[in-house]
Scaffold this motif. Structure first.
Motif, PDB file in Angstrom:
ATOM      1  N   ARG A 108       0.855  -1.191   0.000  1.00 21.95           N
ATOM      2  CA  ARG A 108       0.000   0.000   0.000  1.00 21.95           C
ATOM      3  C   ARG A 108       0.889   1.239   0.000  1.00 21.95           C
ATOM      4  NH1 ARG A 108      -5.390   0.640   1.450  1.00 21.95           N
ATOM      5  NH2 ARG A 108      -5.995   2.703   2.231  1.00 21.95           N
ATOM      6  N   GLY A 109       0.433   2.306  -0.620  1.00 25.90           N
ATOM      7  CA  GLY A 109       1.225   3.531  -0.647  1.00 25.90           C
ATOM      8  C   GLY A 109       0.341   4.748  -0.805  1.00 25.90           C
ATOM      9  N   ARG A 110       0.978   5.913  -0.712  1.00 26.02           N
ATOM     10  CA  ARG A 110       0.249   7.165  -0.916  1.00 26.02           C
ATOM     11  C   ARG A 110       1.137   8.109  -1.705  1.00 26.02           C
ATOM     12  NH1 ARG A 110      -4.419   9.109   1.138  1.00 26.02           N
ATOM     13  NH2 ARG A 110      -4.468   7.455   2.717  1.00 26.02           N
ATOM     14  N   ARG A 111       0.511   8.774  -2.679  1.00 28.80           N
ATOM     15  CA  ARG A 111       1.243   9.681  -3.558  1.00 28.80           C
ATOM     16  C   ARG A 111       1.211  11.103  -3.015  1.00 28.80           C
ATOM     17  NH1 ARG A 111      -1.836   6.377  -7.090  1.00 28.80           N
ATOM     18  NH2 ARG A 111      -0.530   4.902  -8.260  1.00 28.80           N
ATOM     19  N   LEU A 224      -8.719  -6.570   2.277  1.00 25.82           N
ATOM     20  CA  LEU A 224      -7.519  -6.156   3.007  1.00 25.82           C
ATOM     21  C   LEU A 224      -7.500  -4.656   3.260  1.00 25.82           C
ATOM     22  CD1 LEU A 224      -4.886  -8.423   1.232  1.00 25.82           C
ATOM     23  CD2 LEU A 224      -5.963  -8.752   3.477  1.00 25.82           C
ATOM     24  N   ASP A 225      -8.083  -3.887   2.343  1.00 29.43           N
ATOM     25  CA  ASP A 225      -8.133  -2.436   2.549  1.00 29.43           C
ATOM     26  C   ASP A 225      -8.853  -2.088   3.850  1.00 29.43           C
ATOM     27  OD1 ASP A 225      -6.792  -2.004   0.222  1.00 29.43           O
ATOM     28  OD2 ASP A 225      -8.537  -1.389  -0.947  1.00 29.43           O
ATOM     29  N   LYS A 226      -9.867  -2.859   4.188  1.00 27.18           N
ATOM     30  CA  LYS A 226     -10.646  -2.585   5.399  1.00 27.18           C
ATOM     31  C   LYS A 226      -9.914  -3.035   6.658  1.00 27.18           C
ATOM     32  CE  LYS A 226     -14.992  -3.137   2.864  1.00 27.18           C
ATOM     33  NZ  LYS A 226     -16.227  -3.956   2.726  1.00 27.18           N
ATOM     34  N   ARG A 227      -8.855  -3.825   6.477  1.00 24.68           N
ATOM     35  CA  ARG A 227      -8.134  -4.359   7.629  1.00 24.68           C
ATOM     36  C   ARG A 227      -6.828  -3.617   7.905  1.00 24.68           C
ATOM     37  NH1 ARG A 227      -8.835 -10.137   8.975  1.00 24.68           N
ATOM     38  NH2 ARG A 227     -10.966 -10.713   8.419  1.00 24.68           N
ATOM     39  N   VAL A 228      -6.532  -2.609   7.115  1.00 27.75           N
ATOM     40  CA  VAL A 228      -5.282  -1.876   7.322  1.00 27.75           C
ATOM     41  C   VAL A 228      -5.319  -1.169   8.667  1.00 27.75           C
ATOM     42  CG1 VAL A 228      -3.812  -0.014   6.466  1.00 27.75           C
ATOM     43  CG2 VAL A 228      -4.930  -1.549   4.859  1.00 27.75           C
ATOM     44  N   PRO A 229      -4.329  -1.369   9.511  1.00 30.08           N
ATOM     45  CA  PRO A 229      -4.330  -0.699  10.822  1.00 30.08           C
ATOM     46  C   PRO A 229      -4.159   0.803  10.680  1.00 30.08           C
ATOM     47  CG  PRO A 229      -2.249  -1.832  10.446  1.00 30.08           C
ATOM     48  CD  PRO A 229      -3.159  -2.241   9.333  1.00 30.08           C
ATOM     49  N   ILE A 230      -4.694   1.529  11.632  1.00 29.54           N
ATOM     50  CA  ILE A 230      -4.530   2.976  11.641  1.00 29.54           C
ATOM     51  C   ILE A 230      -3.143   3.316  12.183  1.00 29.54           C
ATOM     52  CG2 ILE A 230      -5.427   3.359  13.971  1.00 29.54           C
ATOM     53  CD1 ILE A 230      -6.936   5.787  12.815  1.00 29.54           C
ATOM     54  N   PHE A 231      -2.535   4.357  11.650  1.00 26.71           N
ATOM     55  CA  PHE A 231      -1.206   4.789  12.074  1.00 26.71           C
ATOM     56  C   PHE A 231      -1.356   6.013  12.974  1.00 26.71           C
ATOM     57  CE2 PHE A 231      -0.312   2.020   8.698  1.00 26.71           C
ATOM     58  CZ  PHE A 231       1.052   1.770   8.599  1.00 26.71           C
ATOM     59  N   VAL A 232      -1.011   5.858  14.242  1.00 28.01           N
ATOM     60  CA  VAL A 232      -1.180   6.916  15.234  1.00 28.01           C
ATOM     61  C   VAL A 232       0.184   7.500  15.568  1.00 28.01           C
ATOM     62  CG1 VAL A 232      -2.029   7.512  17.517  1.00 28.01           C
ATOM     63  CG2 VAL A 232      -3.206   5.758  16.171  1.00 28.01           C
TER      64      VAL A 232
END
Length: 671
Positions: A108-111, A224-232
């Motif tokens: 997974r990534g973000r642009r 899997l998208d729904k299971r991605v943990p949140i990053f705090v």
């Protein structure tokens, strides 16, 4: 799922961090100031941040030296991946996705334009038109005549297929609408296939499978998208105010005009933890009790006040229990301080009640105590309360805590990391345990143009980056040198890891393991063993030394000072326990069979054949010859990881016997 590895590119000081591994529980990042540790954490949070976290901004976040590429249009933000990660799927994740995708790696990534992307790596490849074109032609040849027989003069199935495949080339992948349309056509063609014709039946199944690859891939990604943990992300700027004016905070939140977003962030998290909005608490503070002759309204009013009181009390108890685990009472005091959250009209107060029952506002306590309270408020609000599998990012945690309390907080992080992966940066040796060097990632920036780099191994071109590790080892050594009656001096850290990790396996299997009262003291090299042994012996402790049977070990064993200090019985050699054909075995040769497998699986160095054909050659020599970049440190680190998922039964019989013999000799030397 667990975060497995990560990479940050084109973000502030980071041009390309390189891929770096993330541990399954906690990962420690060390490095000097301005190396880019905070930038790495900030970028990682964008994988799946909590709501309202500030997103990427090309003007602020793209490397300043390269920003002209953005303004001139040479680089488009939508083409720039800033952060990308790979996750390891657990059994629950795998069970929830199609079987064909269970061996893939979820990435997974973000642009830079804040658009996310996702993919499954090592998943079955999407078929191309070239791979199925002939099969489709043969299937049409089989079903067209059968269709004409059933519906004379009707459109042939091949005509429908032509309409679907018009414009397709040999490289066209069968995905998206193409896969869906082809699957629909195949479903319609199924009744036309002669069920007694095994060849055509198998051909049909293969074609359906080709369309299923894309559908299975999309189904897996959606799950899997729904299971991605949140990053705090928690940094030292987040603070909970000791006194919150509810009406003013509610107005600022309603109008999105915050006097200090970082300061208010702690307050907002406190409200999340309590289960109220600022407006709700403010309204309760303004509420006027109804007349006594309106029992229903009066009961509603009382229920609202009781709900507020109970939730404030529950949050107070939760925070108090966690803080007591770190902020332990001083000697002579019956119990640690209690934290209380109190609503008083338009004010929400955080007070601390001491053992005398005296209440003191939070801001009158030490910076360290305030930091600890703020940390737990943010964590419970953003992570534990909503997500059991959050990823906790801590930027320089506990800077204002005393060194010994930092050591206790290190244990707290370990406990939190059992359910929430933790990645934290630090300069403090007290936040790096002596047995945690394999969890360390060194962050440095030796050259501005190259930018921030993250090293999975303990290496750096900047000596300052390794300072916390040196201090941690030095502190632990100083503590261990004069606390244990029995001490075993080892040549280096890797020897310590092998002996300690293997002893743990033996202990779990109820076999002969190393006495826990024996302190293991790594001396950094064979030549320095004599210094450590002499110092310990001078304190009238029992001392033994374990040396490899190579040239360096021979030279150290022959030093007159060492033999005079320890005597021949106190100098142990690896050959004393080794039973194989290597004439000068090192400690790695006691685990030869297992390390050959680990080197192949974890380091990509395959010496299986050489180890068999050259049985008398040390395993370290074989690996060094096979790969010029081989590192004894990497091999030892890989072995530690291996022991976490294996038992003593996974060692070979010779390895078990050799290590038990070695441990028995250590016990005898130090009895």
């Amino acid at each position: 799922m667990r975060l497995k590895k990560a990479r940050v590119t084109n973000y502030r000081s980071v041009v390309d961090s390189g891929w770096f591994d993330i541990e399954s529980a906690k990962t420690i990042m060390v490095g000097p100031n301005e190396a880019g540790k905070t930038a790495v954490l900030q970028a990682l949070q964008q994988i799946n941040p909590p709501a309202d976290v500030v997103k990427f901004d090309a003007l602020r976040d793209y490397p300043r030296s390269k920003y002209n590429d953005i303004t001139t249009g040479r680089v488009d933000p939508k083409d720039v991946t800033v952060v990308e990660v790979e996750f390891e799927l657990d059994e629950d994740d795998k069970a929830a996705i199609p079987e064909s995708m269970r061996n893939a790696r979820y990435a997974r990534g973000r642009r830079l334009d804040n658009q996310p992307w996702r993919t499954l790596r090592d998943a079955p490849a999407l078929p191309t038109y070239a791979g199925i074109e002939k099969e489709l032609t043969r299937l049409c040849a089989h079903i067209d005549p059968r269709a004409e027989t059933k519906t004379p003069g009707g459109a042939a199935p091949s005509a429908g297929l032509t309409a679907i495949t018009t414009g397709w080339t040999t490289t066209t992948t069968i995905d998206g609408e193409r896969a869906t349309a082809l699957k629909t056509w195949l479903d319609a063609a199924l009744p036309l296939i002669d069920e007694t014709n095994e060849t055509e039946d198998k051909r049909f199944d293969n074609l359906v499978a080709a369309t299923r690859v894309h559908l299975d891939l999309q189904a897996a990604l959606d799950v899997l998208d729904k299971r991605v943990p949140i990053f705090v992300l928690f940094n030292n700027y987040f603070r909970v105010k000791p006194l919150i004016q509810l009406d003013h905070l509610a107005q600022r939140l309603a109008t999105n005009v915050l006097d200090d977003s970082q300061y208010d962030y702690g307050n907002v998290c406190l409200l999340k933890l309590l289960g109220f909005t600022a407006q709700q608490l403010s309204d309760l503070g303004k509420a006027v009790p109804p007349p006594a002759n309106q029992p229903a309204a009066l009961q509603t009013y009382r229920d609202q006040l009781d709900k507020r009181s109970y939730q404030l009390n529950a949050a107070s108890v939760q925070l108090t229990d966690e803080i007591r685990a770190v902020w332990r009472p001083r000697e002579g005091r019956a119990e640690a301080d209690k934290l209380r959250i109190v609503a008083d009209g338009q004010y929400l107060k955080v007070v601390v009640e001491d053992d005398l029952g005296v209440e003191i506002e939070l801001h009158q306590r030490s910076e360290g105590f305030q930091w600890l309270v703020s940390f737990f408020v943010v964590f419970f609000a953003e992570a534990a309360g909503k997500h059991q599998n959050a990823i906790l990012l801590l930027d320089e945690p506990g800077l204002s805590l005393h060194g010994l309390k930092q050591r206790e907080f290190r244990s707290t992080i370990s406990r939190l990391a059992e359910k929430n992966q933790a990645i934290y940066t630090t300069h403090s040796p007290f936040l790096v345990g002596p047995d945690e060097l394999d969890l360390v990632r060194v962050v440095d920036m030796t050259e501005r143009r190259a930018g921030t780099k993250v090293h999975t191994t303990v290496m750096s071109g900047d000596p300052a980056a390794l300072l916390p590790l040196q201090e941690a080892l030095g502190y632990d050594l100083a503590q261990s040198l004069f606390t244990q009656e029995r001490n075993l001096v080892l040549e280096g850290l890797t020897d310590y890891w092998y002996l300690d990790a293997t002893s743990a396996l033996l202990r779990a299997a109820n076999l002969t393991f190393l006495n826990e009262k024996i302190a293991l003291v790594p001396a950094a090299s064979a030549g320095k063993v004599v210094y450590y042994a002499t110092i310990l012996y001078a304190q009238q402790f029992k001392v033994a030394a374990l040396l490899d049977s190579d040239s360096a070990g021979d030279q150290a064993a022959q030093q007159e000072t060492l033999t005079h200090t320890l005597g021949n019985k106190g100098i142990l050699r690896t050959k004393d326990a080794y039973t194989g054909p290597v004439t000068k075995p090192e400690i790695e040769d006691l685990l030869r069979d297992t390390l050959v497998t680990i080197a192949k699986d974890s380091l990509g160095i395959d010496v299986t054949t050489e180890a068999t054909n050259q049985a008398g050659r040390p395993i370290v020599d074989l690996l060094s010859a096979a790969n010029s970049s081989f590192s004894k440190y990497k091999l030892a680190k890989a072995y530690i990881r291996w022991t976490r998922d294996h038992t003593a039964n996974d060692l070979s019989p010779a390895e078990l016997a050799q290590f038990q013999t070695l441990i028995e000799k250590i016990h005898k030397a130090l009895k």
